[in-house]
Every structure is written in C-alpha cells, then in structure tokens.
Design a protein around this motif. Structure first.
Motif, PDB file in Angstrom:
ATOM      1  N   MET A  49      30.807  42.001  39.454  1.00  0.00           N
ATOM      2  CA  MET A  49      29.733  41.018  39.548  1.00  0.00           C
ATOM      3  C   MET A  49      30.116  39.815  40.395  1.00  0.00           C
ATOM      4  SD  MET A  49      26.818  39.804  39.021  1.00  0.00           S
ATOM      5  CE  MET A  49      25.778  40.562  37.779  1.00  0.00           C
ATOM      6  N   TYR A  50      31.362  39.400  40.324  1.00  0.00           N
ATOM      7  CA  TYR A  50      31.752  38.149  40.972  1.00  0.00           C
ATOM      8  C   TYR A  50      32.370  38.325  42.365  1.00  0.00           C
ATOM      9  CZ  TYR A  50      31.038  35.960  36.381  1.00  0.00           C
ATOM     10  OH  TYR A  50      30.504  35.501  35.214  1.00  0.00           O
ATOM     11  N   CYS A  51      32.674  39.552  42.769  1.00  0.00           N
ATOM     12  CA  CYS A  51      33.303  39.729  44.089  1.00  0.00           C
ATOM     13  C   CYS A  51      32.351  39.314  45.205  1.00  0.00           C
ATOM     14  CB  CYS A  51      33.730  41.185  44.289  1.00  0.00           C
ATOM     15  SG  CYS A  51      34.348  41.466  45.972  1.00  0.00           S
ATOM     16  N   PRO A  52      32.727  38.357  46.040  1.00  0.00           N
ATOM     17  CA  PRO A  52      31.837  37.920  47.117  1.00  0.00           C
ATOM     18  C   PRO A  52      31.710  38.956  48.231  1.00  0.00           C
ATOM     19  CG  PRO A  52      33.728  36.413  46.859  1.00  0.00           C
ATOM     20  CD  PRO A  52      34.009  37.629  46.041  1.00  0.00           C
ATOM     21  N   ASP A  53      32.587  39.960  48.200  1.00  0.00           N
ATOM     22  CA  ASP A  53      32.613  40.932  49.293  1.00  0.00           C
ATOM     23  C   ASP A  53      32.309  42.356  48.871  1.00  0.00           C
ATOM     24  OD1 ASP A  53      33.431  39.544  51.922  1.00  0.00           O
ATOM     25  OD2 ASP A  53      34.580  38.540  50.358  1.00  0.00           O
ATOM     26  N   MET A  54      31.648  42.506  47.737  1.00  0.00           N
ATOM     27  CA  MET A  54      31.200  43.822  47.283  1.00  0.00           C
ATOM     28  C   MET A  54      32.329  44.864  47.414  1.00  0.00           C
ATOM     29  SD  MET A  54      28.598  41.799  47.835  1.00  0.00           S
ATOM     30  CE  MET A  54      28.434  41.531  49.596  1.00  0.00           C
ATOM     31  N   LYS A  73      38.822  40.707  50.895  1.00  0.00           N
ATOM     32  CA  LYS A  73      39.486  39.638  51.651  1.00  0.00           C
ATOM     33  C   LYS A  73      40.646  39.023  50.866  1.00  0.00           C
ATOM     34  CE  LYS A  73      35.213  38.546  54.143  1.00  0.00           C
ATOM     35  NZ  LYS A  73      33.974  37.760  54.050  1.00  0.00           N
ATOM     36  N   CYS A  75      40.616  37.264  48.014  1.00  0.00           N
ATOM     37  CA  CYS A  75      40.390  35.896  47.515  1.00  0.00           C
ATOM     38  C   CYS A  75      40.996  35.664  46.131  1.00  0.00           C
ATOM     39  CB  CYS A  75      38.897  35.581  47.473  1.00  0.00           C
ATOM     40  SG  CYS A  75      37.968  36.543  46.246  1.00  0.00           S
ATOM     41  N   GLY A  76      41.019  36.704  45.298  1.00  0.00           N
ATOM     42  CA  GLY A  76      41.615  36.563  43.962  1.00  0.00           C
ATOM     43  C   GLY A  76      40.635  36.204  42.855  1.00  0.00           C
ATOM     44  N   ILE A  77      39.352  36.080  43.181  1.00  0.00           N
ATOM     45  CA  ILE A  77      38.365  35.749  42.145  1.00  0.00           C
ATOM     46  C   ILE A  77      38.384  36.800  41.036  1.00  0.00           C
ATOM     47  CG2 ILE A  77      35.877  35.581  41.630  1.00  0.00           C
ATOM     48  CD1 ILE A  77      35.476  34.213  44.310  1.00  0.00           C
TER      49      ILE A  77
ATOM     50  N   GLY B  27      36.487  34.254  49.208  1.00  0.00           N
ATOM     51  CA  GLY B  27      36.251  33.469  47.990  1.00  0.00           C
ATOM     52  C   GLY B  27      35.066  32.529  48.042  1.00  0.00           C
ATOM     53  N   CYS B  28      34.213  32.666  49.038  1.00  0.00           N
ATOM     54  CA  CYS B  28      33.033  31.799  49.159  1.00  0.00           C
ATOM     55  C   CYS B  28      32.024  32.085  48.042  1.00  0.00           C
ATOM     56  CB  CYS B  28      32.379  32.044  50.513  1.00  0.00           C
ATOM     57  SG  CYS B  28      30.865  31.096  50.749  1.00  0.00           S
ATOM     58  N   PRO B  31      27.877  34.126  49.041  1.00  0.00           N
ATOM     59  CA  PRO B  31      27.502  35.543  48.935  1.00  0.00           C
ATOM     60  C   PRO B  31      27.347  36.018  47.492  1.00  0.00           C
ATOM     61  CG  PRO B  31      29.692  35.298  49.950  1.00  0.00           C
ATOM     62  CD  PRO B  31      29.131  33.931  49.783  1.00  0.00           C
ATOM     63  N   ILE B  32      28.052  35.379  46.565  1.00  0.00           N
ATOM     64  CA  ILE B  32      27.903  35.764  45.150  1.00  0.00           C
ATOM     65  C   ILE B  32      26.494  35.378  44.687  1.00  0.00           C
ATOM     66  CG2 ILE B  32      28.934  35.674  42.848  1.00  0.00           C
ATOM     67  CD1 ILE B  32      31.475  34.494  44.098  1.00  0.00           C
ATOM     68  N   LYS B  35      23.985  37.908  46.302  1.00  0.00           N
ATOM     69  CA  LYS B  35      23.982  39.250  45.707  1.00  0.00           C
ATOM     70  C   LYS B  35      23.337  39.232  44.336  1.00  0.00           C
ATOM     71  CE  LYS B  35      28.144  40.953  43.557  1.00  0.00           C
ATOM     72  NZ  LYS B  35      29.554  41.345  43.669  1.00  0.00           N
ATOM     73  N   GLN B  36      23.564  38.158  43.570  1.00  0.00           N
ATOM     74  CA  GLN B  36      22.948  38.081  42.241  1.00  0.00           C
ATOM     75  C   GLN B  36      21.428  37.925  42.336  1.00  0.00           C
ATOM     76  OE1 GLN B  36      24.998  35.066  39.913  1.00  0.00           O
ATOM     77  NE2 GLN B  36      26.906  36.236  39.866  1.00  0.00           N
ATOM     78  N   PRO B 195      26.187  30.739  39.710  1.00  0.00           N
ATOM     79  CA  PRO B 195      26.634  32.136  39.739  1.00  0.00           C
ATOM     80  C   PRO B 195      27.653  32.464  38.650  1.00  0.00           C
ATOM     81  CG  PRO B 195      27.629  30.906  41.553  1.00  0.00           C
ATOM     82  CD  PRO B 195      26.627  29.998  40.909  1.00  0.00           C
TER      83      PRO B 195
END
Ligand SMILES: Cc1ncc(C[n+]2csc(CCOP(=O)(O)OP(=O)(O)O)c2C)c(N)n1
Ligand code: SF4
Ligand code: SF4
Ligand code: SF4
Ligand SMILES: [Mg+2]
Lengths: 98, 320
Positions: A49-54, A73, A75-77, B27-28, B31-32, B35-36, B195
């Motif tokens: 759900m939280y990955c910005p890069d799918m 990428k 990021c580590g999220i 980590g931006c 985009p989260i 997508k949501q 988000p």
C-alpha cells in the motif's frame, strides 16, 4: 531508445500508450536494497500500500511476493512501515551490490 | 456503481492505474497519494494535472505513468481544464453522441499550483458547480523548482525564498488554511486526508465520487527533498502530521463538519517538526518562541475544528 524527431511524434505530443513509463527502469537509482524475509511476513500488505513505486509484487491470490527490483528505488518506506512478526521485521534494508 | 470494499488483500489483487517507471524521487509522498486516490474507485477517471513535481515526473516526453486519460495543464489552470472537459462530456451525453459511462473528473495540483497560482481557476470552477473533484497534494512548497515558499509552507520552515539565517528565521507567516477557504465556497464536499491513513483517504474519495457537484480534497504529501528528511519516512511523517493535529483528518459535507479520525493522544508538534531539517533552526535555544508560536497555532486551529465538529453533531442529532 532510438532517437526521434518532432516530425515523427504524434500531434500535440500525445502519449498513446498508457503506463509506458514502465519502459524506464528506475531500479538503477537504488543505493539501498530491501530484503524480504518471508518467514516474518504476516501478509498485512502495508508495504504494498505504501510503496511509492508499485514495486511490491502481489500474485493473483492477493499474496505478497518478492520486490520488483526493476523499479524499486530503495527508499526504505516498506521496511520502516513493516510490522513483521513479533517485532521481527519482514523487510530489512541492505546496501545495494553487497 | 457499488462502492468497492477497502480490504487490503482484495485491493492488492487489482491493477494499479498509476504505473512504475515514474521519475518522482525515491520515497516521495505524492505517488502514494495518487495511487490511493485512483485505487479507491473503479469508475473511469479523466484527470488534469497542474505543473509541479507530480506532473513533470509522471509524464516525460513520450512516456506516461498514467493509465487513465490525463491532461497536462499549465501551472495556473488545472481546474479550468478539467471543468471544460466535464462540461463537454455532459454536453455530448445530452446530445446523445456518447453513452454516459459515469466518468469522474479530477484535477491534481501541488500546493503552489492550488493555494497560490491556480487558485482563481479552482475557485471559479467550484463556483460554477462542475461535477468534478480537485485534489491538492500539499508538500508545503514549490518543490519542483527548488523549495520556494508557498502560502502552504508552515510557519518557521526554511525554504530557498525564506532562508533561515541571520536576517529571518525561516518563514514568518502561518500557512493559509485552504481547506477552510474551499469550505467557504459552500460546495457539497470538502475534506482533508493523509496517505498514512489510507483507509480514511480512500473512504473520502469514495464518498466524494457519489456526490454530484464540486468537491475538494487537500492531502498532505511528504517530500523528503524539501522537508530535509529521510527517504523512508513519508508515511511516518504523514501519520505524525495527523497525530500532532498539524493536519487533522476531517470532512465538511453540506456544511456539516466531522472529524473522521481523532488521534488517540494528541502528540506535541515537535514530534512532527524534529525529523525535518527544514525546522532544525527552530530547536536552537534562541528560537524557542518559534516552537511555542507554531504549537499555539496548531492548538487554536484544533480547538476551533473541534467546536465546529461539535456544532455539526448537535445539528444532526434532532432528526436522528
Ligand atoms: C506560470 C508558471 N510559473 C512558474 C512555473 C515554474 N514552475 C514549475 S513547477 C513549479 C513549482 C510547483 O509547486 P507545487 O505546485 O507546490 O508542486 P510541487 O512541485 O511542490 O509538487 C514552478 C514554480 C510554471 N511552470 N508556470
Ligand atoms: S524500498 Fe521503497 S521503492 Fe523499494 S519496494 Fe520498498 S517502498 Fe517500494
Ligand atoms: S509490510 Fe512486512 S509483514 Fe506486511 S506484507 Fe509487507 S513484508 Fe509482510
Ligand atoms: S522534490 Fe519532493 S515532491 Fe518532488 S519528487 Fe522529490 S520528493 Fe517528491
Ligand atoms: Mg508543493
């Protein structure tokens, strides 16, 4: 990528192929790499759900699979948000190329 | 159309409408958010997007991350663009030239493109009553051009146009409360989301799409480059923003205010500020007044919101 000139582009620079950003692999940006430790995974899907890069793969049954390293990428999220099992993370970040 | 259930495992089986390969920083938060928003519904969506990080990094000559029809707008007119598309769609349906596929219309804009530059076009589109949703992803500065202050930049933040130094200690003004300004347009639905609270965010999107008329959502979108924070903390900060009441989660539906997620315990604002380098100078002993002022503002805003929500509750009770 072959070089294109303005005459060959669609009018108005319209992009005709939805989601063709996939041709650009952002995985090469990564300096840190997430590692999935399957035995600690509770399949909560927060990482997905939280990955910005799918870049967390999920199969047809809705179960988590490994990362998509073509695009991740680093990021580590996912690692930070992963609850893991009994305090043991199911994702840890490691230096890329180690 | 039935509203789809918000179960993570079910959602994860679906197809993303925003693709990988986009060029936002690692980590931006933006985009989260996108997508949501797109995942919340199965309705067909057409979007416009004001210039900013999201726009320039999601569609670079010949390549797009969008799997929906999407129009690049100038900085100042994303709302005008999509309002025109919506009006045309309605007209073509009325003329019987196309079938009504219940298409939903969204304009995306950053805080610079929404609070400042595109505000006139946003205000106009809302007043004209278009059946559309405007979504602001608020990262609190003009990030794409190198972290310039906007009217969304919080008090005290260090940006390149309000640099913290000997002359000024960062931004001297409080941020503009755009969500309230949009509510003052008396449109049917206004909400604030994060988000980090994906379920709340997606519920709001679902609700908004069932309401006819203009809708506005303001969504916090952490930016590690501009906030001077880590690449892994977008969700942590998005949650801290909510739990410190810096970014309360609420909605105003037909004039009635409701707090949708109340923090279990209101955390001190410093927990949100501390991990962000843009507020580092505020922790110097001589700038203690800044921390106090920032906290005071958050407290006053939170107090007022709670009163408004209580009034909303009171208004509802008699008829139930
Ligand atoms: C009229 C106009 N002025 C300036 C610019 C340059 N510009 C492009 S993106 C941008 C910043 C956008 O800020 P924001 O809307 O907050 O989005 P962010 O980049 O922070 O996501 C600016 C100033 C422009 N494109 N058009
Ligand atoms: S490290 Fe970042 S980009 Fe990679 S899978 Fe995790 S959240 Fe996604
Ligand atoms: S966040 Fe962690 S526990 Fe949850 S699905 Fe991802 S890897 Fe598994
Ligand atoms: S500068 Fe900030 S908002 Fe822009 S892509 Fe990078 S992290 Fe995202
Ligand atoms: Mg911005």
């Amino acid at each position: 990528m072959s070089k294109k000139y303005w005459e060959t582009l669609p009018q108005g620079s319209v992009v005709l192929e939805a989601g063709n950003s996939a041709k650009f692999k952002t995985g090469s940006w990564r300096s840190m790499r997430p590692k999935w430790i399957e035995e600690n995974c509770i399949q909560c899907m927060f990482c997905w759900m939280y990955c910005p890069d799918m870049s967390v793969k999920v199969n047809a049954e809705g179960k988590r699979e490994d990362f998509n390293f073509d695009y991740c990428k680093g990021c580590g999220i996912c690692a930070l948000e992963c609850p893991g099992k009994k305090g043991n993370k199911a994702i840890v970040m490691e230096e890329e190329g180690k | 159309m039935t509203t789809k259930p918000l179960k993570l495992r079910e959602l994860a089986k679906g197809e993303d409408r925003f693709a990988y390969g986009h060029r936002m920083c690692a980590g931006c938060g933006a985009p989260i958010v996108v997508k949501q928003v797109l995942m919340a519904t199965d309705y067909p969506i057409i979007a416009s997007n004001a210039t900013g990080c999201l726009e320039v990094s999601s569609c670079i000559q010949e390549y797009t991350a969008w799997k929906i029809p999407w129009i690049h707008s100038a900085f100042e007119n994303a709302a005008a663009t999509i309002s025109g598309v919506e009006a045309m769609y309605r007209s073509l349906v009325k003329q019987g030239k196309i079938d009504d596929k219940q298409v939903k219309f969204i304009a995306f804009g950053g805080d610079g493109g929404t609070y400042d530059i595109g505000f006139q076009s946003l205000s106009g589109a809302m007043e004209r009553g278009h059946d559309m949703m405007y979504i602001c992803y608020d990262n609190g500065a003009y990030m794409n051009t190198g972290i310039q202050r906007s009217s969304a930049t919080p008090f005290g933040a260090n940006t390149t146009t309000c640099p913290a130094g000997d002359v000024i200690p960062g931004k001297l003004q409080q941020r503009k409360d755009l969500t309230r300004i949009m509510a003052a347009h008396d449109i049917p639905y206004v909400a604030q989301a994060s988000p980090g609270n994906w379920m709340d965010l997606m519920k709001k999107v679902q609700k908004a799409f069932e309401i006819k008329g203009p809708k506005f959502m303001n969504i916090i979108a952490p930016c590690n480059r501009g906030w001077r924070s880590r690449t892994d903390d977008a969700i942590t900060l998005a949650k801290l923003a909510v739990n410190t009441c810096y970014w309360p989660l609420y909605e105003i539906e037909n004039g009635v205010t409701k707090i949708t997620v109340k923090p279990k315990e209101k955390k001190p604002l410093t927990e949100f500020l501390k991990p962000q380098g843009r507020f580092k100078h505020m922790f110097a002993p001589k700038n203690k007044w800044m921390l106090e002022q920032a906290q005071g503002y958050v407290d006053a805003q939170w107090e007022r919101l709670q009163k408004e929500a209580a009034a909303g509750e009171a208004e509802k009770t008699p008829e139930e």
